[in-house]
Design a protein around this motif. Structure first.
Motif, PDB file in Angstrom:
ATOM      1  N   PRO A  91       8.446  -5.881  -1.397  1.00 41.13           N
ATOM      2  CA  PRO A  91       7.154  -6.579  -1.575  1.00 41.13           C
ATOM      3  C   PRO A  91       5.962  -5.642  -1.389  1.00 41.13           C
ATOM      4  N   PHE A  92       6.083  -4.693  -0.460  1.00 35.99           N
ATOM      5  CA  PHE A  92       5.010  -3.718  -0.237  1.00 35.99           C
ATOM      6  C   PHE A  92       4.827  -2.830  -1.459  1.00 35.99           C
ATOM      7  N   ARG A  96       5.571  -3.502  -4.545  1.00 37.20           N
ATOM      8  CA  ARG A  96       5.011  -4.313  -5.636  1.00 37.20           C
ATOM      9  C   ARG A  96       3.513  -4.526  -5.439  1.00 37.20           C
ATOM     10  N   ALA A  97       3.092  -4.781  -4.202  1.00 37.85           N
ATOM     11  CA  ALA A  97       1.676  -5.009  -3.934  1.00 37.85           C
ATOM     12  C   ALA A  97       0.870  -3.724  -4.081  1.00 37.85           C
ATOM     13  N   VAL A 129      -2.592  -2.184   2.599  1.00 40.41           N
ATOM     14  CA  VAL A 129      -1.643  -3.060   1.909  1.00 40.41           C
ATOM     15  C   VAL A 129      -0.539  -3.513   2.861  1.00 40.41           C
ATOM     16  N   GLY A 130      -0.116  -2.595   3.734  1.00 39.97           N
ATOM     17  CA  GLY A 130       0.936  -2.936   4.681  1.00 39.97           C
ATOM     18  C   GLY A 130       0.540  -4.025   5.657  1.00 39.97           C
ATOM     19  N   SER A 137      -0.795  -6.781   5.129  1.00 33.36           N
ATOM     20  CA  SER A 137      -0.468  -8.110   4.619  1.00 33.36           C
ATOM     21  C   SER A 137       0.921  -8.205   3.998  1.00 33.36           C
ATOM     22  N   HIS A 138       1.484  -7.064   3.602  1.00 31.50           N
ATOM     23  CA  HIS A 138       2.766  -7.112   2.899  1.00 31.50           C
ATOM     24  C   HIS A 138       3.890  -6.357   3.611  1.00 31.50           C
ATOM     25  N   LEU A 139       3.588  -5.670   4.688  1.00 22.83           N
ATOM     26  CA  LEU A 139       4.617  -4.952   5.449  1.00 22.83           C
ATOM     27  C   LEU A 139       4.234  -4.962   6.921  1.00 22.83           C
TER      28      LEU A 139
END
Length: 475
Positions: free
Chosen positions: A49-50, A52-53, A118-119, A121-123
């Motif tokens: 997911p990270f 991809r984001a 980014v991490g 929210s996604h990692l």
């Protein structure tokens, strides 16, 4: 049957990963400063997911994908290659993402900051990696054993071509394979002894029938061979610390310059010119030799405070040396005062440190007689330097092993010494058989544990912390 249960409890080891080691980590994996290429590396579980984001797309495993990396406003930070390594087929054994871009420090910092944003929210839990943490995870996830992990740092730090090749062999598992072969032979012998303990009343003499004495003899012979090679590997890694000592104007600085092939130290006829230590690393047949020039050793009213401090530092380096080159001036060999001063220095040299007596300025006194074992040379003209180099290798115990030499560390050598000690005790116990079987089993267990210390099967967490903290960030 207590024996087999006791054996397997000690023989099997698992690496429990601390909670902090389950966090996803990120770091700039290239050296600080400007460069053609810079790398940001991310490792953790469930990175898809990270990825991809961050990139706006999925990546094919182990395939380089070229494209932009954009900031929060959609503007490109840089263009480069993105590589995706899903677990377990990666360096760390976890999911790994590598971003390979232009190696400007500002670009790398912007890319690192974007990944952390980014991490968030996604990692969850993404944090900066500690020194050596990527390789530590490779060890904890059984991608490398501890000896191989140490070889990563040794390969980076290699000072000579031979050291680099030796580290590469250790990283490839050459050293570990030898340790594992010994361990397997030791496990077989332990199983035999444990079985004998569990069935003491059987008519069959397990130990005699299985040639336990022969097994132990072969095991000790294999250990001796590995220990000799490990000493060579440790020398290849750490090198030899050599200190040049002697009275002022004996030619110490000239000898350092001659060995190094460069004018590193100032040379003048004025006594006390060298007032501090000057060190240079050279290589002799691939072995690093750390040569230190020191202040001239003398006790004179002319010695000022600065020179006195230099002399004290010289004695400090002499006490830490692996070998001392005691330089004598042949042009003053007939001066009783000079000879007496040399005798005073010789009396003060520490016991246990090998000393090579070197008579310098042979070009000016070609017919002067020398005591047995002394070397004669001319530092100014290079005469006799090859003989000195070979003497240093002999002192170090260097035995060229061709292309099969692997890298080792002093802790590996010490661990093998512990194995040798336990196997010697086990041999004594085996000679009296039934009267000392419990002691025999314990000595064999301790020997296996010492072997496990090398590859990390039986390694304390505090030792792991020391080892990996010496790695660079991003590795």
């Amino acid at each position: 049957m207590a024996g087999p249960h006791r054996f397997w409890r000690h023989a099997v080891s698992f690496h429990a990963m601390p909670a902090a080691s389950r966090d996803p980590i990120i770091a700039i994996a290239t050296a600080p400063g400007r460069g053609a290429v810079g790398i940001v590396r991310v490792s953790g579980r469930g990175l898809a997911p990270f990825v991809r984001a961050l990139l706006g797309r999925d990546l094919r495993p182990r395939e380089a994908t070229y494209g932009p990396w954009r900031d929060a406003a959609g503007e490109p930070i840089d263009h480069g290659l993105s590589l995706w390594f899903p677990a377990p087929h990666s360096y760390t054994g976890e999911d790994v993402l590598e971003l390979q871009g232009h190696g400007g420090p500002v670009v790398m910092q912007l890319l690192l900051a974007r990944c952390l944003t980014v991490g968030a929210s996604h990692l969850p839990g993404l944090r900066l990696a500690r020194a050596g943490e990527f390789t530590e995870r490779a060890f904890l996830n059984d991608k490398l054993d501890l000896a191989q992990a140490e070889a990563v740092a040794d390969l980076i730090d290699a000072a000579t071509e031979a050291a680099a090749r030796g580290a590469a062999r250790s990283l490839g598992g050459a050293f570990s394979a030898r340790v594992h072969a010994l361990r397997d032979a030791l496990v077989n012998l332990r199983m035999l002894v444990e079985a004998t303990l569990d069935f003491p009343d059987e008519e069959i003499d397990f130990l005699q029938k299985a040639d336990a004495v022969g097994q132990l003899t072969r095991l000790r012979a294999g250990l001796d061979a590995l220990l000799a090679e490990a000493r060579q590997g440790a020398l290849l890694r750490d090198g030899l610390r050599v200190v040049i000592a002697g009275q002022p104007n004996a030619g110490k600085s000239s000898l350092l310059n001659a060995l190094a092939g460069a004018e590193l130290a100032i040379v003048t006829p004025i006594a006390g010119t060298t007032r501090d230590v000057v060190q240079e690393t050279i290589q002799i047949e691939g072995v690093p030799v750390h040569v230190t020039d020191t202040a001239g050793l003398r006790d004179s009213p002319e010695v000022d405070e600065v020179e006195r401090i230099g002399i004290e530092r010289a004695w400090g380096r002499i006490r830490q040396a692996d070998a001392v080159l005691f330089l004598h001036d042949l042009t003053r060999a007939d001066d009783p005062a000079y000879v007496a001063a040399d005798d005073t220095i010789a009396a003060g040299l520490p016991e246990g440190v090998p000393v090579v007596h070197v008579a310098n300025k042979r070009d000016q006194r070609p017919d002067a007689s020398l005591p047995g074992g002394w070397l004669a040379l001319s530092a100014r003209h290079g005469q006799g330097l090859d003989a000195l180099r070979q003497r240093l290798l002999q002192l170090a115990g260097w035995q060229p092993a061709g292309e099969g030499l692997f890298m080792a560390r002093e802790r590996h050598v010490q661990a093998l010494h512990r194995v040798a000690s336990h196997l010697a005790q086990a041999d004594d116990c085996l000679r009296v058989a039934a009267e000392a079987l419990d002691l025999l089993a314990e000595e064999l267990r301790l020997a296996q544990q010492a072997l496990g210390d090398i590859t990390g099967e039986f390694t304390a967490d505090d030792l792991l912390g020391v080892i990996f903290s010496r790695f660079c960030i991003g590795k």
